[in-house]
Design a protein around this motif. Structure first.
Motif, PDB file in Angstrom:
ATOM      1  N   MET A   1       0.842  -1.236  -0.129  1.00  0.00           N
ATOM      2  CA  MET A   1       0.191   0.068  -0.084  1.00  0.00           C
ATOM      3  C   MET A   1       0.930   1.203  -0.058  1.00  0.00           C
ATOM      4  SD  MET A   1      -2.791   1.139   2.802  1.00  0.00           S
ATOM      5  CE  MET A   1      -3.511   2.985   2.772  1.00  0.00           C
ATOM      6  N   LYS A   2       0.502   2.210  -0.870  1.00  0.00           N
ATOM      7  CA  LYS A   2       1.334   3.443  -1.069  1.00  0.00           C
ATOM      8  C   LYS A   2       0.558   4.702  -0.357  1.00  0.00           C
ATOM      9  CE  LYS A   2       4.551   2.735  -4.904  1.00  0.00           C
ATOM     10  NZ  LYS A   2       4.818   3.119  -6.148  1.00  0.00           N
ATOM     11  N   VAL A   3       1.055   5.398   0.279  1.00  0.00           N
ATOM     12  CA  VAL A   3       0.474   6.545   1.075  1.00  0.00           C
ATOM     13  C   VAL A   3       1.183   7.713   0.699  1.00  0.00           C
ATOM     14  CG1 VAL A   3      -0.422   7.709   3.128  1.00  0.00           C
ATOM     15  CG2 VAL A   3      -0.411   5.019   3.044  1.00  0.00           C
ATOM     16  N   LEU A   4       0.535   8.817   0.239  1.00  0.00           N
ATOM     17  CA  LEU A   4       1.168   9.798  -0.108  1.00  0.00           C
ATOM     18  C   LEU A   4       0.777  11.218   0.652  1.00  0.00           C
ATOM     19  CD1 LEU A   4       3.188  11.567  -2.160  1.00  0.00           C
ATOM     20  CD2 LEU A   4       1.139  11.870  -3.978  1.00  0.00           C
ATOM     21  N   ILE A   5       1.864  11.718   1.259  1.00  0.00           N
ATOM     22  CA  ILE A   5       1.532  12.925   2.149  1.00  0.00           C
ATOM     23  C   ILE A   5       1.869  13.987   1.311  1.00  0.00           C
ATOM     24  CG2 ILE A   5       1.791  14.049   4.460  1.00  0.00           C
ATOM     25  CD1 ILE A   5       2.698  11.122   5.370  1.00  0.00           C
ATOM     26  N   LYS A   6       0.829  15.174   1.060  1.00  0.00           N
ATOM     27  CA  LYS A   6       0.934  16.270   0.246  1.00  0.00           C
ATOM     28  C   LYS A   6       1.394  17.482   1.124  1.00  0.00           C
ATOM     29  CE  LYS A   6       0.823  16.435  -3.692  1.00  0.00           C
ATOM     30  NZ  LYS A   6       1.864  16.428  -4.745  1.00  0.00           N
ATOM     31  N   GLN A   7       2.416  18.026   0.673  1.00  0.00           N
ATOM     32  CA  GLN A   7       2.797  19.520   1.130  1.00  0.00           C
ATOM     33  C   GLN A   7       2.774  19.602   2.996  1.00  0.00           C
ATOM     34  OE1 GLN A   7       4.156  22.125  -0.878  1.00  0.00           O
ATOM     35  NE2 GLN A   7       4.771  20.116  -1.556  1.00  0.00           N
ATOM     36  N   ALA A   8       3.554  18.686   3.718  1.00  0.00           N
ATOM     37  CA  ALA A   8       3.538  18.811   4.841  1.00  0.00           C
ATOM     38  C   ALA A   8       4.690  19.398   5.449  1.00  0.00           C
ATOM     39  CB  ALA A   8       3.424  17.313   5.594  1.00  0.00           C
ATOM     40  N   ARG A   9       4.629  20.258   6.416  1.00  0.00           N
ATOM     41  CA  ARG A   9       5.819  20.776   7.084  1.00  0.00           C
ATOM     42  C   ARG A   9       6.210  20.138   7.965  1.00  0.00           C
ATOM     43  NH1 ARG A   9       5.644  25.058  11.449  1.00  0.00           N
ATOM     44  NH2 ARG A   9       7.742  25.572  11.726  1.00  0.00           N
ATOM     45  N   ILE A  10       7.579  19.449   7.806  1.00  0.00           N
ATOM     46  CA  ILE A  10       8.358  18.585   8.690  1.00  0.00           C
ATOM     47  C   ILE A  10       8.955  19.162  10.068  1.00  0.00           C
ATOM     48  CG2 ILE A  10      10.211  16.896   8.644  1.00  0.00           C
ATOM     49  CD1 ILE A  10       9.689  16.381   5.739  1.00  0.00           C
ATOM     50  N   ILE A  11       8.339  18.796  10.825  1.00  0.00           N
ATOM     51  CA  ILE A  11       8.956  19.219  12.380  1.00  0.00           C
ATOM     52  C   ILE A  11       9.571  18.149  13.209  1.00  0.00           C
ATOM     53  CG2 ILE A  11       8.324  20.677  14.495  1.00  0.00           C
ATOM     54  CD1 ILE A  11       6.104  21.779  12.799  1.00  0.00           C
ATOM     55  N   SER A  12      10.749  17.931  12.823  1.00  0.00           N
ATOM     56  CA  SER A  12      11.687  17.108  13.514  1.00  0.00           C
ATOM     57  C   SER A  12      13.247  17.353  13.495  1.00  0.00           C
ATOM     58  CB  SER A  12      11.623  15.734  12.714  1.00  0.00           C
ATOM     59  OG  SER A  12      12.236  14.726  13.316  1.00  0.00           O
ATOM     60  N   PRO A  13      13.556  17.880  14.843  1.00  0.00           N
ATOM     61  CA  PRO A  13      15.126  18.421  14.906  1.00  0.00           C
ATOM     62  C   PRO A  13      16.062  17.506  14.390  1.00  0.00           C
ATOM     63  CG  PRO A  13      13.878  18.614  16.894  1.00  0.00           C
ATOM     64  CD  PRO A  13      12.870  17.782  16.140  1.00  0.00           C
ATOM     65  N   ALA A  14      15.836  16.116  14.168  1.00  0.00           N
ATOM     66  CA  ALA A  14      17.090  15.590  13.787  1.00  0.00           C
ATOM     67  C   ALA A  14      16.943  14.998  12.269  1.00  0.00           C
ATOM     68  CB  ALA A  14      16.944  14.063  14.406  1.00  0.00           C
ATOM     69  N   PRO A  16      16.996  15.950   8.345  1.00  0.00           N
ATOM     70  CA  PRO A  16      17.597  16.725   7.377  1.00  0.00           C
ATOM     71  C   PRO A  16      16.540  17.729   6.658  1.00  0.00           C
ATOM     72  CG  PRO A  16      17.565  14.645   6.435  1.00  0.00           C
ATOM     73  CD  PRO A  16      17.228  14.521   7.808  1.00  0.00           C
ATOM     74  N   PHE A  17      15.311  17.330   6.869  1.00  0.00           N
ATOM     75  CA  PHE A  17      14.365  18.168   6.331  1.00  0.00           C
ATOM     76  C   PHE A  17      13.418  19.000   7.190  1.00  0.00           C
ATOM     77  CE2 PHE A  17      14.757  14.151   3.854  1.00  0.00           C
ATOM     78  CZ  PHE A  17      14.789  14.723   2.587  1.00  0.00           C
ATOM     79  N   ASN A  18      13.880  19.164   8.421  1.00  0.00           N
ATOM     80  CA  ASN A  18      13.429  19.985   9.564  1.00  0.00           C
ATOM     81  C   ASN A  18      13.048  21.207   8.807  1.00  0.00           C
ATOM     82  OD1 ASN A  18      12.280  20.290  12.108  1.00  0.00           O
ATOM     83  ND2 ASN A  18      14.368  21.051  12.865  1.00  0.00           N
ATOM     84  N   GLY A  19      11.620  21.666   9.184  1.00  0.00           N
ATOM     85  CA  GLY A  19      11.158  23.142   8.859  1.00  0.00           C
ATOM     86  C   GLY A  19      10.994  23.183   7.183  1.00  0.00           C
ATOM     87  N   GLN A  20      10.893  22.070   6.639  1.00  0.00           N
ATOM     88  CA  GLN A  20      10.940  22.095   5.199  1.00  0.00           C
ATOM     89  C   GLN A  20       9.431  21.580   5.117  1.00  0.00           C
ATOM     90  OE1 GLN A  20      13.973  20.899   2.592  1.00  0.00           O
ATOM     91  NE2 GLN A  20      15.348  21.343   4.263  1.00  0.00           N
ATOM     92  N   THR A  21       8.727  22.069   3.700  1.00  0.00           N
ATOM     93  CA  THR A  21       7.505  21.665   3.311  1.00  0.00           C
ATOM     94  C   THR A  21       7.859  20.852   2.298  1.00  0.00           C
ATOM     95  OG1 THR A  21       6.423  23.497   4.198  1.00  0.00           O
ATOM     96  CG2 THR A  21       5.264  22.199   2.528  1.00  0.00           C
ATOM     97  N   LYS A  22       7.294  19.489   2.388  1.00  0.00           N
ATOM     98  CA  LYS A  22       7.862  18.354   1.384  1.00  0.00           C
ATOM     99  C   LYS A  22       6.469  17.541   1.187  1.00  0.00           C
ATOM    100  CE  LYS A  22      12.307  19.340   0.909  1.00  0.00           C
ATOM    101  NZ  LYS A  22      12.806  19.627  -0.441  1.00  0.00           N
ATOM    102  N   ASP A  23       6.508  16.594   0.115  1.00  0.00           N
ATOM    103  CA  ASP A  23       5.723  15.689  -0.162  1.00  0.00           C
ATOM    104  C   ASP A  23       6.387  14.214   0.352  1.00  0.00           C
ATOM    105  OD1 ASP A  23       3.871  17.232  -1.340  1.00  0.00           O
ATOM    106  OD2 ASP A  23       4.151  16.249  -3.364  1.00  0.00           O
ATOM    107  N   ILE A  24       5.711  13.513   1.081  1.00  0.00           N
ATOM    108  CA  ILE A  24       6.412  12.267   1.684  1.00  0.00           C
ATOM    109  C   ILE A  24       5.531  11.094   1.193  1.00  0.00           C
ATOM    110  CG2 ILE A  24       6.853  10.939   3.732  1.00  0.00           C
ATOM    111  CD1 ILE A  24       6.603  13.618   5.238  1.00  0.00           C
ATOM    112  N   LEU A  25       6.303  10.113   0.415  1.00  0.00           N
ATOM    113  CA  LEU A  25       5.617   8.935  -0.169  1.00  0.00           C
ATOM    114  C   LEU A  25       6.056   7.601   0.714  1.00  0.00           C
ATOM    115  CD1 LEU A  25       4.108   7.676  -2.514  1.00  0.00           C
ATOM    116  CD2 LEU A  25       6.266   7.027  -3.692  1.00  0.00           C
ATOM    117  N   ILE A  26       5.041   6.941   1.328  1.00  0.00           N
ATOM    118  CA  ILE A  26       5.363   5.903   2.163  1.00  0.00           C
ATOM    119  C   ILE A  26       4.871   4.500   1.363  1.00  0.00           C
ATOM    120  CG2 ILE A  26       4.559   4.790   4.165  1.00  0.00           C
ATOM    121  CD1 ILE A  26       4.226   7.630   5.361  1.00  0.00           C
ATOM    122  N   HIS A  27       5.717   3.535   1.338  1.00  0.00           N
ATOM    123  CA  HIS A  27       5.321   2.377   0.834  1.00  0.00           C
ATOM    124  C   HIS A  27       5.594   1.195   1.839  1.00  0.00           C
ATOM    125  CE1 HIS A  27       4.547  -0.713  -2.213  1.00  0.00           C
ATOM    126  NE2 HIS A  27       5.799  -1.120  -2.240  1.00  0.00           N
TER     127      HIS A  27
END
Length: 420
Positions: A1-14, A16-27
């Motif tokens: 199953m593939k899940v696509l998260i669109k335009q999420a602001r990533i808040i995670s100090p550790a 590399p994408f912290n503070g950035q707005t990205k698409d995330i694809l989960i498979h």
């Protein structure tokens, strides 16, 4: 199953994408791709305005009642409440029937919750039947998956037992959890001892009952050179003791509840049984000290103290009402009222609890297992009774305005989303 998260602001100090707005694809439960824009087809697309994503949140003190008290909460309903509140991991109390005081009870909780979307991690009782008299089989429980040790709602009264427990858990780098209360002081108290308890004609619990146990156990932890965690800290003086102990090198940590930050004893003038908790709600001065301690880092994390009670346990005279309220589903929305900043709050909910109990911290990067909480930090809404996923409904936050809404969690290959 593939899940696509669109335009999420990533808040995670550790991350590399912290503070950035990205698409995330989960498979198949793993993060396949993180990019500015992903146009691949997916079985499920999550696209909401103001969407944020962090590593999954962890609560360290909740009572799910299974086995023995399933009429209040089950592992399944508790997991639903946790997911609705944004939690992928929950430490559950040993105060069940039978008590979680041996490896077979630890294994029961772990095995029964294996297929749920939430990681349910048992706290093993320090003493047999959580009676505070004789040490339980902590090493065996640790080997079977107990995440920490404490007698849950029963503060351990014997200094000798606490010391032995602290020394015992050192062999596997474990942590002892205490609710701070000397039960020999104000044993019949129903609320904080003070002007309000006098006005209401209710017997009080003096704040020194908390402070004296904290002072004692800090000395024991320093002597044993072991790890101790206080949860439900509610007194300004208690925080002074803990801060001083930390500065002196004692391995101590502490957590506070959202309701001690939101309510005070003055809110009890309507005799609302949902506000009957332990430790009790304190004064405005104590509440302000707690908020300051959360902001300056003296407080390490936030604990829900999710204690479901059935209808009979709360719909009665204040004297006879059971202590506790449900709290997993409202925690984030309550904390949003205090203007801590989203990054600070996420650290309190996700990174710090895992550090305290030595649990691996998930990552948001390509190739990592997906353990995510999705939320909107700015949405304001009124919390309504029909939103409650817990089996019990004992919440004083019904009808209150909360800020910050959980959208759902992704964990163990499962997607659990709240209704819009």
């Amino acid at each position: 199953m593939k899940v696509l998260i669109k335009q999420a602001r990533i808040i995670s100090p550790a991350s590399p994408f912290n503070g950035q707005t990205k698409d995330i694809l989960i498979h198949e439960g793993s993060i396949l791709k993180i990019s500015d824009a992903i146009n691949e087809p997916a079985d499920q697309v999550i696209d909401q305005p103001g969407l944020c994503a962090s590593i999954g949140w962890m609560d360290i003190f909740a009572n799910f009642g299974d086995p023995g008290h399933e009429y209040k909460e089950t592992l399944e309903t508790g997991a639903r409440a946790a997911a609705a509140g944004g939690f992928t991991d929950v430490l559950v109390l040993p105060n069940t029937s039978p008590v979680v005081h041996n490896k077979s009870q630890v294994e029961y909780v772990i095995q029964k919750s294996r297929t749920l979307a939430v990681n349910i991690r048992p706290i093993g009782a320090v003493t047999k039947n959580a009676e505070g008299k004789e040490l339980a089989e902590m090493y065996d429980m640790h080997q079977s998956g107990a995440a920490a040790f404490g007698d849950g709602t029963n503060p351990i009264q014997s200094a000798g037992i606490v010391l032995k427990a602290l020394q015992y858990v050192k062999s596997f780098d474990g942590t002892v959890i205490q609710i701070p209360e000397d039960k020999s002081i104000g044993a019949n108290g129903l609320m904080n001892e003070g002007i309000i308890s006098t006005q209401l004609g209710l017997p009080g619990k003096p704040v020194i009952a908390e402070e004296i146990l904290i002072a004692r156990d800090l000395k024991l932890a320093r002597y044993a050179e072991s790890k101790l965690h206080f949860t439900g800290v509610s007194s300004a003086k208690s925080l002074e003791y803990i801060k001083r102990a930390k500065e002196g090198g004692t391995t101590v940590s502490c957590s506070v509840t959202p309701y001690h930050l939101y309510f005070t004893d003055t809110d009890m003038q309507e005799y609302d049984t949902n506000l009957k908790v332990n430790p009790p709600l304190r004064t405005t001065k104590d509440k302000e000290a707690l908020l300051k301690a959360v902001a300056d880092g003296t407080v390490d994390c936030i604990a829900s103290h999710h204690f479901p009670q059935n209808w009979d346990g709360k719909t009665c005279e204040f004297e006879y009402a059971k202590e506790g309220m449900i709290g997993l589903e409202t925690l984030f929305g309550v904390m949003g009222n205090f203007e801590l900043g989203t990054e600070k709050l996420i650290e309190l909910l996700s990174v710090n609890p895992r550090k305290i109990f030595g649990i691996a911290i998930p990552e948001i990067k390509e190739g990592a297992v997906a353990c995510l909480t999705l939320f909107n930090a700015t949405t304001e809404y009124i919390f309504e009774a029909q939103m409650i996923q817990s089996k019990s409904k004992n919440s004083p936050f019904v009808g209150k305005k909360l800020k910050g809404k959980v959208i759902g969690i992704i964990n163990k290959g499962k997607v659990e989303l709240n209704q819009a």
